[in-house]
Design an enzyme around this catalytic site. Structure first.
Site, mmCIF file in Angstrom:
data_model
loop_
_atom_site.group_PDB
_atom_site.id
_atom_site.type_symbol
_atom_site.label_atom_id
_atom_site.label_comp_id
_atom_site.label_asym_id
_atom_site.label_seq_id
_atom_site.Cartn_x
_atom_site.Cartn_y
_atom_site.Cartn_z
ATOM 1 N NE ARG A 15 -2.048 -1.864 4.452
ATOM 2 C CZ ARG A 15 -1.386 -0.294 5.246
ATOM 3 N NH1 ARG A 15 -1.769 0.821 5.108
ATOM 4 N NH2 ARG A 15 -1.195 -1.317 6.075
ATOM 5 C CB SER A 140 9.903 10.282 8.786
ATOM 6 O OG SER A 140 9.164 11.103 9.526
ATOM 7 C CE1 TYR A 153 6.229 6.619 11.480
ATOM 8 C CE2 TYR A 153 6.790 8.846 11.781
ATOM 9 C CZ TYR A 153 6.558 7.802 10.798
ATOM 10 O OH TYR A 153 7.008 8.161 9.120
ATOM 11 C CB ALA A 154 10.887 10.808 16.266
HETATM 12 P P1 NAP Z 1 1.347 2.635 4.951
HETATM 13 O O1 NAP Z 1 0.015 3.694 3.731
HETATM 14 O O2 NAP Z 1 0.742 2.287 6.692
HETATM 15 O O3 NAP Z 1 1.669 1.273 4.326
HETATM 16 C C1 NAP Z 1 3.011 1.012 4.818
HETATM 17 C C2 NAP Z 1 3.249 -0.259 4.437
HETATM 18 O O4 NAP Z 1 4.080 -1.736 5.168
HETATM 19 C C3 NAP Z 1 1.793 -1.244 3.861
HETATM 20 O O5 NAP Z 1 2.420 -1.966 3.072
HETATM 21 C C4 NAP Z 1 1.558 -2.272 5.441
HETATM 22 O O6 NAP Z 1 1.465 -3.611 4.643
HETATM 23 C C5 NAP Z 1 3.581 -2.950 5.407
HETATM 24 N N1 NAP Z 1 3.764 -3.263 7.086
HETATM 25 C C6 NAP Z 1 3.596 -2.580 8.053
HETATM 26 N N2 NAP Z 1 4.086 -3.240 9.073
HETATM 27 C C7 NAP Z 1 5.184 -4.270 8.218
HETATM 28 C C8 NAP Z 1 5.450 -5.802 8.840
HETATM 29 N N3 NAP Z 1 5.576 -5.588 10.359
HETATM 30 N N4 NAP Z 1 6.376 -6.132 8.497
HETATM 31 C C9 NAP Z 1 6.213 -6.565 6.843
HETATM 32 N N5 NAP Z 1 5.570 -4.907 6.375
HETATM 33 C C10 NAP Z 1 4.887 -4.247 6.746
HETATM 34 O O7 NAP Z 1 2.617 3.690 4.936
HETATM 35 P P2 NAP Z 1 2.880 4.815 4.042
HETATM 36 O O8 NAP Z 1 2.681 6.105 4.668
HETATM 37 O O9 NAP Z 1 2.786 4.492 2.515
HETATM 38 O O10 NAP Z 1 5.024 4.601 4.990
HETATM 39 C C11 NAP Z 1 5.578 4.391 4.541
HETATM 40 C C12 NAP Z 1 7.401 4.149 4.858
HETATM 41 O O11 NAP Z 1 7.411 6.219 4.402
HETATM 42 C C13 NAP Z 1 6.892 4.381 6.605
HETATM 43 O O12 NAP Z 1 8.251 3.579 6.645
HETATM 44 C C14 NAP Z 1 6.596 5.879 7.049
HETATM 45 O O13 NAP Z 1 7.364 5.901 8.091
HETATM 46 C C15 NAP Z 1 7.159 6.522 5.618
HETATM 47 N N6 NAP Z 1 6.662 8.077 6.056
HETATM 48 C C16 NAP Z 1 5.685 7.793 5.442
HETATM 49 C C17 NAP Z 1 5.093 9.701 4.992
HETATM 50 C C18 NAP Z 1 3.689 10.107 5.228
HETATM 51 O O14 NAP Z 1 3.745 10.995 5.039
HETATM 52 N N7 NAP Z 1 2.536 9.226 4.633
HETATM 53 C C19 NAP Z 1 5.733 10.130 6.171
HETATM 54 C C20 NAP Z 1 7.622 9.966 6.315
HETATM 55 C C21 NAP Z 1 7.516 8.489 6.567
HETATM 56 P P3 NAP Z 1 0.573 -4.487 5.744
HETATM 57 O O15 NAP Z 1 -0.227 -3.438 6.808
HETATM 58 O O16 NAP Z 1 0.012 -5.541 5.503
HETATM 59 O O17 NAP Z 1 1.976 -5.524 6.752
#
Ligand code: NAP
Length: 245
Positions: A15, A140, A153-154
């Site tokens: 996702r 992040s 998280y930070a």
């Molecule tokens: P998201 O939509 O919540 O997606 C998270 C993904 O990680 C999903 O595919 C989820 O799949 C997988 N996941 C979670 N826990 C897992 C585990 N224990 N083992 C394997 N897979 C796991 O998050 P996102 O916003 O796309 O974020 C992706 C990355 O970017 C993260 O590291 C997040 O911290 C970073 N980030 C995001 C933002 C933002 O604004 N969105 C900003 C800064 C950094 P399942 O739930 O099926 O496991």
């Protein structure tokens, strides 16, 4: 076709940002393996993109916190090769620090930091023998600036930045590059959870005045994955509409 015949592994590819990375790498001709704990609602889209680009996409069910599972998965993938790894899986368990339970602290550190360590260690071992490879860690802006309600998280993201720089120094002379991307405020399920009030507050801190798209982060991943960035290692690339300057 910047990744033609390359093999890419993405954690958390089902996702959000991870899914956009999977699709972008497929469009560039890669064979993409991705990992998540549950199936992707976007699998048929991925299969279609792979078929059109002559690539292939393979889902692996698993958890980045399962060390033995990661070791055996990377062993299986590397039988064919491994060129690019994106440590993207991440979670939040937000609350103010004085209300935070040890479980909320530990879960975030385990997934965001220790999970990335398991994957990067196994990948780097292989890539060093191969004398080439690119490892990209999804940090992040919060790892650079801190954020109230996100000490766990930070800490995990700041840790990932220190980890990136250290691993980059270990691997640089061995042909393997290690970089981090620090996204700002990107439209995904993770940010969807935030209240409208918090979203409005964050928007006031973004000079470009809008949220980012997962595809915009994926573009940065492509840059760090390919030869276009061949003289770049140990860096943190912010993709944040100017939030952190
Ligand atoms: P998201 O939509 O919540 O997606 C998270 C993904 O990680 C999903 O595919 C989820 O799949 C997988 N996941 C979670 N826990 C897992 C585990 N224990 N083992 C394997 N897979 C796991 O998050 P996102 O916003 O796309 O974020 C992706 C990355 O970017 C993260 O590291 C997040 O911290 C970073 N980030 C995001 C933002 C933002 O604004 N969105 C900003 C800064 C950094 P399942 O739930 O099926 O496991």
């Amino acid at each position: 076709m910047r990744l033609k015949d390359k093999i890419v592994f993405v954690t958390g590819g089902s996702r959000g940002i991870g899914k956009a990375i999977v699709i972008s790498c497929l469009k560039e001709g890669a064979k993409v393996h991705y990992l998540s704990t549950s199936p992707s609602p976007h699998q048929s889209e991925m299969d279609e993109v792979a078929a059109n680009a002559g690539g292939q996409v393979v889902w692996h069910q698993g958890n980045v916190t399962d060390e033995a599972g990661i070791v055996s998965l990377i062993e299986e993938i590397t039988k064919e090769g491994l060129d690019v790894v994106i440590n993207n899986a991440g979670i939040t368990r937000d609350t103010l620090s004085f209300r935070m339970k040890v479980e909320q602290w530990q879960q975030v550190i385990d997934v965001n930091l220790t999970g990335a360590f398991y994957v990067a260690r196994e990948a780097a071992r292989f890539m060093i023998r191969q004398r080439s490879g690119s490892i990209i860690n999804m940090a992040s802006v919060v790892g650079l600036t801190g954020n109230a309600g996100q000490v766990n998280y930070a800490a995990s993201k700041a840790g990932l930045i220190g980890f990136t720089k250290s691993l980059a120094k270990e691997c640089a002379a061995r042909g393997v590059r290690v970089n981090a991307i620090a996204p700002g405020f990107i439209e995904t399920d993770m940010t969807d959870e935030l209240s409208d009030k918090i979203k409005e507050q964050i928007l006031t801190q973004i000079p470009m005045g809008k949220m980012g798209q997962a595809e915009e982060v994926a573009e940065a991943v492509l840059f760090l994955s390919t030869d276009s960035s061949r003289y770049i290692t140990g860096q943190v690339l912010t993709v944040d509409g100017g939030m952190v300057m």
